[in-house]
Design an enzyme around this catalytic site. Sequence first.
Site, short mmCIF file in Angstrom:
data_model
loop_
_atom_site.label_atom_id
_atom_site.label_comp_id
_atom_site.label_asym_id
_atom_site.label_seq_id
_atom_site.Cartn_x
_atom_site.Cartn_y
_atom_site.Cartn_z
N GLU A 155 70.89 122.08 -77.00
CA GLU A 155 69.49 121.81 -77.20
C GLU A 155 68.64 122.81 -77.12
O GLU A 155 68.79 123.73 -76.21
CB GLU A 155 69.41 120.37 -76.53
CG GLU A 155 69.86 119.24 -77.29
CD GLU A 155 69.71 118.09 -76.63
OE1 GLU A 155 69.90 116.87 -77.10
OE2 GLU A 155 68.98 117.84 -75.37
N HIS B 209 57.42 115.02 -78.29
CA HIS B 209 58.54 115.43 -78.87
C HIS B 209 58.28 115.87 -80.27
O HIS B 209 57.65 115.37 -80.84
CB HIS B 209 59.63 114.15 -78.96
CG HIS B 209 60.93 114.65 -79.38
ND1 HIS B 209 61.47 115.49 -80.32
CD2 HIS B 209 62.33 114.62 -78.51
CE1 HIS B 209 62.59 115.46 -80.43
NE2 HIS B 209 63.33 115.20 -79.16
N ARG C 99 60.08 122.30 -76.03
CA ARG C 99 59.51 121.26 -76.65
C ARG C 99 58.31 121.72 -76.79
O ARG C 99 57.29 121.36 -77.89
CB ARG C 99 59.55 120.08 -75.96
CG ARG C 99 60.87 119.45 -76.51
CD ARG C 99 60.99 118.04 -76.04
NE ARG C 99 62.40 117.75 -76.18
CZ ARG C 99 63.16 117.00 -75.56
NH1 ARG C 99 62.37 115.97 -74.87
NH2 ARG C 99 64.25 116.69 -75.93
N HIS D 70 56.32 111.16 -75.92
CA HIS D 70 57.82 111.04 -75.67
C HIS D 70 58.11 110.88 -74.53
O HIS D 70 58.79 109.91 -73.93
CB HIS D 70 58.60 112.19 -76.25
CG HIS D 70 60.12 112.14 -76.42
ND1 HIS D 70 60.75 111.09 -76.74
CD2 HIS D 70 60.87 112.89 -75.28
CE1 HIS D 70 62.31 111.37 -76.50
NE2 HIS D 70 62.28 112.53 -75.77
N ARG E 122 59.30 119.22 -69.33
CA ARG E 122 60.97 119.01 -69.14
C ARG E 122 61.91 119.58 -70.25
O ARG E 122 61.62 119.56 -71.31
CB ARG E 122 61.14 117.27 -69.17
CG ARG E 122 62.58 116.93 -69.28
CD ARG E 122 62.74 115.32 -69.26
NE ARG E 122 62.19 114.92 -70.42
CZ ARG E 122 63.01 114.67 -71.14
NH1 ARG E 122 64.37 114.91 -70.98
NH2 ARG E 122 62.62 113.97 -72.67
P1 FAD Z 1 63.83 102.91 -68.99
O1 FAD Z 1 65.00 103.33 -69.49
O2 FAD Z 1 62.50 103.12 -69.64
O3 FAD Z 1 63.56 101.57 -68.23
C1 FAD Z 1 62.69 101.19 -67.77
C2 FAD Z 1 62.74 99.42 -67.18
O4 FAD Z 1 62.03 99.09 -66.45
C3 FAD Z 1 63.03 98.70 -68.52
O5 FAD Z 1 64.07 97.62 -68.15
C4 FAD Z 1 61.73 97.91 -68.74
O6 FAD Z 1 61.68 96.73 -69.28
C5 FAD Z 1 61.46 97.80 -67.23
N1 FAD Z 1 60.04 97.49 -66.81
C6 FAD Z 1 58.93 98.28 -66.97
N2 FAD Z 1 57.94 97.62 -66.61
C7 FAD Z 1 58.28 96.86 -65.78
C8 FAD Z 1 57.37 95.46 -65.02
N3 FAD Z 1 56.39 95.68 -64.97
N4 FAD Z 1 58.44 94.43 -64.80
C9 FAD Z 1 59.64 94.40 -64.76
N5 FAD Z 1 60.23 95.52 -65.69
C10 FAD Z 1 59.58 96.45 -66.00
N6 FAD Z 1 66.30 111.74 -71.81
C11 FAD Z 1 67.45 112.42 -71.89
O7 FAD Z 1 67.77 112.91 -70.94
N7 FAD Z 1 68.32 112.68 -73.03
C12 FAD Z 1 67.94 112.22 -74.16
O8 FAD Z 1 68.87 112.24 -75.17
C13 FAD Z 1 66.84 111.26 -74.54
N8 FAD Z 1 66.39 110.90 -75.50
C14 FAD Z 1 65.65 110.06 -75.72
C15 FAD Z 1 65.27 109.35 -76.82
C16 FAD Z 1 64.16 108.42 -77.07
C17 FAD Z 1 63.59 107.77 -78.28
C18 FAD Z 1 63.33 108.24 -75.86
C19 FAD Z 1 62.25 107.10 -75.88
C20 FAD Z 1 63.48 108.74 -74.74
C21 FAD Z 1 64.59 109.70 -74.72
N9 FAD Z 1 64.91 110.17 -73.26
C22 FAD Z 1 66.05 111.14 -73.31
C23 FAD Z 1 64.16 110.00 -72.03
C24 FAD Z 1 64.96 109.19 -71.32
O9 FAD Z 1 65.33 108.07 -72.07
C25 FAD Z 1 64.10 108.41 -70.24
O10 FAD Z 1 63.39 109.03 -69.71
C26 FAD Z 1 64.82 107.54 -69.56
O11 FAD Z 1 65.88 106.72 -70.11
C27 FAD Z 1 64.25 106.61 -68.38
O12 FAD Z 1 65.04 106.01 -67.85
P2 FAD Z 1 64.52 104.98 -66.66
O13 FAD Z 1 65.55 104.18 -66.16
O14 FAD Z 1 63.53 105.30 -65.79
O15 FAD Z 1 63.45 104.00 -67.41
C1 SIN Z 2 66.49 114.17 -78.13
O1 SIN Z 2 67.42 113.60 -78.37
O2 SIN Z 2 65.80 115.00 -78.72
C2 SIN Z 2 65.84 113.62 -76.94
C3 SIN Z 2 66.30 114.45 -75.88
C4 SIN Z 2 65.61 114.40 -74.65
O3 SIN Z 2 64.44 113.61 -74.70
O4 SIN Z 2 65.92 114.86 -73.66
#
Ligand code: FAD
Ligand code: SIN
Length: 541
Positions: free
Chosen positions: A115, A243, A294, A355, A390
């Site tokens: 990537e 993104h 990015r 993103h 990032r």
């Molecule tokens: P999240 O997975 O967002 O989880 C947050 C949780 O908190 C959820 O369950 C939500 O419901 C809960 N929550 C929020 N507020 C409250 C509240 N007030 N009360 C109770 N619950 C609450 N990163 C990579 O490294 N590789 C990738 O390939 C990649 N692809 C991505 C593709 C997309 C489309 C997106 C949107 C992001 C991508 N990212 C990627 C970024 C990555 O997915 C996220 O940064 C990461 O998953 C965040 O994980 P997290 O557990 O911190 O939060």
């Molecule tokens: C992607 O698949 O392009 C998302 C990867 C990332 O947000 O790290």
Amino acid sequence: MSNSSIKTDVLIIGSGIAGLFAALKISEFADVVLVTKKDKNESNTNYAQGGIASVISKNDSFDKHIQDTLIAGAGLCNEKMVRIMVEEGPERIKDLIEIGTNFSKKEGHLDLALEGGHSEPRIVHAKDLTGKEIESALVTKVNSLKNIKVIENTIAIDLITEHNIKQLRASTLQNRTCWGAYVLDVKSGSVIKISSKATLLATGGVGQVYQHTTNPQIATGDGIAMSYRAGAKLANMEFIQFHPTSLYKKSSEFFGEQSFLISEAVRGFGGKLLTRNGFEFMSKYDERKELAPRDIVARAIDSELKKSGEEFVLLDITHKNSDEIKSHFPNIYEHCLKLGVDITKDPIPVVPAAHYSCGGVKVDEFARTSLKGLYACGEVTMTGVHGANRLASNSLLEAVVFADRVALDLKMFLKEQQDIFSEIPDWDDSGTLTADENVLISHNYKEVKTTMWDYVSIVRSNQRLERAAKRIHIIYEEVEDFYKRTKVFSELLELRNLVACAHIIIKSALQRKESRGLHFTLDYPDLSENAEDTIIQNVNP
Ligand code: FAD
Ligand code: SIN
């Protein structure tokens, strides 16, 4: 609507990769209550496509991954934290595999993708549905453990600290402790007091603050807003990552709708960016072309769109073998096909979208915030590993590495923290009424998102930021007034948090008098000599 209370060792807020992984590790020595806003799978994690970066290949090295991360971070990464993340990565990938995550393989070994910004193929993935695979493995494991109680459809309203307790309200910010949170049971409308010895915020990002975002509806910055209100330190909130390639759609039916991501891995696989009349433009902007970090690719697209007046550019992968495209990107292929774009034959119309939040609640190497008893991990945090931008696929990695470290620290902390503070008052909503003007919510929700998109996105200026600050301030006053008079409900809580995050992003952006990484401003187009974090703290919680 009767209010109730729960006591536990550790309260975790959020069921993405950070919250679930931490819950598994903590459950080895303590009881956990995990609350989540919707059903447990709904999270940014569930939509992650590209994968999780880690040093697996023999040709790769920790130093190379560290260097790539530092380069993308534009001089603002904390090198010690980057080293921790990179060096502990392979062990955490093993943990995920042991838990049951089924990553893609090639000839019996993990298939490693490339990537933008990575000098080696190191993206461990499950086709183009990596997040869904990880999330479902974690949820299955968590469901099997008796000492993790998951409560769905429950939204945290605010953290409990001294500011909720009359006799302690005067205590200084330096001595603040977190004793849990008030949470709303969305279905019944009752508020539950959850008191805990320690609390972990794993609430994810703030993408919904922008009109166009790859993030699902849950990403309303609740953890950041709650921490701010409680007086915890936040850092670098101006660095919002756009993104470069989300699927273009003419207009959104519904304002909270998320844009579909066309993974960076498509460019890693050979995808070319073209203007609508077929001109390859990335070489004008960076010698790494489509595989530049990015911020550079998103700004290049933004600049081409501003010049041409078009609404999208094209991402073309049609020169690659069509069976290979379908086998690497089955989810993207199917999604686009349903909308009439066969990616093996047609270039894909794409635009940048908000993103990822590189800033967040400031934490140390054991995910401790500036409030005692409050930990945070995942996208809600600023660990220092992303600096001003990032590197792709470092987010899932950061989340698992620091979720593991929360558990290491909590083992000691819980031994010292014998009792739960006993004088926490119940939620008091006397004198408030049931909402009767919901138009205020929908109108202001849209206005925050368009204001942030128009004035606080890829290219900024003092004038644009100040315009946005004025509008957000008016909305803030309206929403706070409504909040004080009304019984809480989820849309109101989310709007209140979005407005707080918008305010914090603008305030941080105004503080940074330079252009660095994701923060580009016409008024200070150059780097300043001193690379410093932007710290925001509500000193009067
Ligand atoms: P999240 O997975 O967002 O989880 C947050 C949780 O908190 C959820 O369950 C939500 O419901 C809960 N929550 C929020 N507020 C409250 C509240 N007030 N009360 C109770 N619950 C609450 N990163 C990579 O490294 N590789 C990738 O390939 C990649 N692809 C991505 C593709 C997309 C489309 C997106 C949107 C992001 C991508 N990212 C990627 C970024 C990555 O997915 C996220 O940064 C990461 O998953 C965040 O994980 P997290 O557990 O911190 O939060
Ligand atoms: C992607 O698949 O392009 C998302 C990867 C990332 O947000 O790290």
